[in-house]
Design an enzyme around this catalytic site. Structure first.
Site, PDB file in Angstrom:
ATOM      1  N   ARG A 266       0.861  -1.184   0.000  1.00  0.00           N
ATOM      2  CA  ARG A 266       0.000   0.000   0.000  1.00  0.00           C
ATOM      3  C   ARG A 266       0.897   1.233   0.000  1.00  0.00           C
ATOM      4  NH1 ARG A 266      -3.505  -2.556  -1.707  1.00  0.00           N
ATOM      5  NH2 ARG A 266      -5.585  -2.948  -0.859  1.00  0.00           N
ATOM      6  N   GLU A 295      -3.767   7.692  -5.156  1.00  0.00           N
ATOM      7  CA  GLU A 295      -3.857   7.084  -6.491  1.00  0.00           C
ATOM      8  C   GLU A 295      -5.052   7.664  -7.228  1.00  0.00           C
ATOM      9  OE1 GLU A 295      -3.869   2.836  -5.888  1.00  0.00           O
ATOM     10  OE2 GLU A 295      -1.936   2.891  -4.873  1.00  0.00           O
ATOM     11  N   HIS A 317      -0.774   0.309  -9.806  1.00  0.00           N
ATOM     12  CA  HIS A 317      -1.462  -0.597  -8.869  1.00  0.00           C
ATOM     13  C   HIS A 317      -1.979  -1.819  -9.640  1.00  0.00           C
ATOM     14  CE1 HIS A 317      -3.649  -0.723  -4.757  1.00  0.00           C
ATOM     15  NE2 HIS A 317      -3.329  -1.944  -5.170  1.00  0.00           N
TER      16      HIS A 317
HETATM   17  C1  GLV Z   1      -4.765  -4.916  -4.216  1.00  0.00           C
HETATM   18  O1  GLV Z   1      -4.007  -4.072  -3.885  1.00  0.00           O
HETATM   19  C2  GLV Z   1      -5.567  -5.644  -3.318  1.00  0.00           C
HETATM   20  O2  GLV Z   1      -5.635  -5.302  -2.124  1.00  0.00           O
HETATM   21  O3  GLV Z   1      -6.192  -6.617  -3.748  1.00  0.00           O
END
Ligand code: GLV
Length: 377
Positions: A266, A295, A317
């Site tokens: 994260r 983001e 991401h």
């Molecule tokens: C992606 O970052 C998730 O938490 O699945």
């Protein structure tokens, strides 16, 4: 097909196969059409309209306002993501609403991506391709215009030894890496002992010249000794073991100048201003990031500074973004499958309606009170 009376609001599409499966089962499914996050007010409005379930993802703030709006009708929030830092667990418990996530099925995809980012960064693949594309490649030369750093045989610090951290270690072992483990909450010594046996066997069979090792150490030791530091902790903003800005000026200064930092966990685990400074002033060799404090990444982010472009790889991401991992409707393979199964377990009262036995429910304490945080991802 007899209709059930359940209504679902999804804040994003989760793939035709999963959506059709729900509709075939008789669910009335309303999906926010855009790729962007819907406004919070729309989620609140949908909750107030009496839906039985919300399908949400990591960019949707789900808190008391949403639970209050859905009071009496909202029975489950099904998150298509493993991380659930966007869902206020205390609020969910207060309103006695179980929520589910999509753990496990993305372990390998996410770890694989973290590993590949590490390679892209250290072996300078992006600079190499860019140079070829821009017709700037002059001649083969032993060391010009630049070299990269090997991964094989190096030492990695895996910060966070939950499911994804362990998947990362397994991949690193195949590259003859030594492993420093750090976890603020849960240390899996059994896994480390098993991995030690794998390392021993590989050495005995002559696959590696020197026997590799794995051990749990303190954060400071991990940072000071590693060639690569890879983050796999959940985001915890407060409580006993917060991970918010775990990587900051102080901890970046503990890393070796030749070391690389990888983040597929994260964004807020790293203080991005501190990282940009560290890259600019070369406290560390480079960073590869798939997640950001905010983001999408803002145009004025210091991480976009052209001065650090050669040592800072940036991705959208995307770590779990494999086709099967994201879209398979098999709950053992895909996030979509796990998302809808978690939702169906609660609404269809599988496991005799006992949420504590439902495998994908996160807050198993929702109906009994209490709370927990700090679970690995
Ligand atoms: C992606 O970052 C998730 O938490 O699945």
């Amino acid at each position: 097909m007899s209709k059930n009376n359940f209504r679902i609001y999804a804040t994003c599409h989760i793939g035709d196969a999963a959506e059709n499966l729900l509709r075939d089962k008789g669910y009335a499914l309303d999906v926010y059409p855009g790729p962007e996050a819907p406004a919070k007010s729309l989620i609140v409005e949908k909750a107030a309209s009496g839906v039985d379930a919300l399908i949400t993802t990591l960019r949707d703030p789900i808190d008391a306002e949403v639970f209050e709006a859905g009071k009496g009708t909202l029975k489950v929030v099904s998150q298509i993501a493993v991380g659930f830092d966007n869902i206020n667990r205390v609020d969910a418990n207060r309103y006695r609403v179980p929520f589910t996530n999509t753990a496990e099925v993305l372990n390998d995809a996410t770890a694989e991506f973290a590993f590949l980012m590490m390679g892209t960064l250290a072996r300078r693949m992006w600079d190499s391709e860019k140079m070829v594309r821009e017709q700037k490649w002059g001649a083969w030369h032993p060391f010009l215009p630049f070299l990269g750093d090997e991964i094989s045989g190096k030492t990695i610090a895996v910060l966070g030894t939950g499911r994804i951290g362990l998947a990362m270690i397994k991949k690193c072992t195949g590259f003859d890496m030594n492993v420093l483990c750090y976890d603020p909450v849960y240390q899996n010594h059994r896994f480390a002992a098993d991995m030690e046996q794998v390392m021993e066997l590989r050495h005995k069979l002559g696959m590696v010249r020197e026997k590799n090792w794995i051990k749990y150490v303190s954060l400071e030791q991990a940072l000071a000794q590693a060639d690569f530091v890879s983050l796999h902790v959940p985001l915890i903003r407060e409580g006993g073991s917060p991970t918010y800005h775990l990587i900051n000026e102080r901890t970046l200064k503990l890393m070796r100048k030749e070391a690389y930092l990888i983040n597929a966990a994260r964004g807020p685990v790293i203080d991005e201003n501190a990282l940009a400074k560290a890259l600019k002033e070369r406290w560390i060799a480079g960073a590869a990031l798939d997640v950001f404090e905010k983001e999408p990444l803002a145009a004025d982010s210091p991480l976009l500074d052209p001065e650090i472009e050669d040592r800072c790889r940036l991705f959208h991401h995307f770590a779990s973004g494999g086709r099967i991992t994201r879209l398979s409707i098999d709950p053992e393979k895909g996030m979509a499958g796990r998302c809808i199964q978690g939702l169906r377990d609660v609404l269809e009262k599988n496991y005799s309606g006992d949420i504590t036995r439902m495998p994908y429910v996160v807050n198993k304490e929702a109906w009994t009170g209490s709370g927990a945080d700090g679970e690995g991802i």
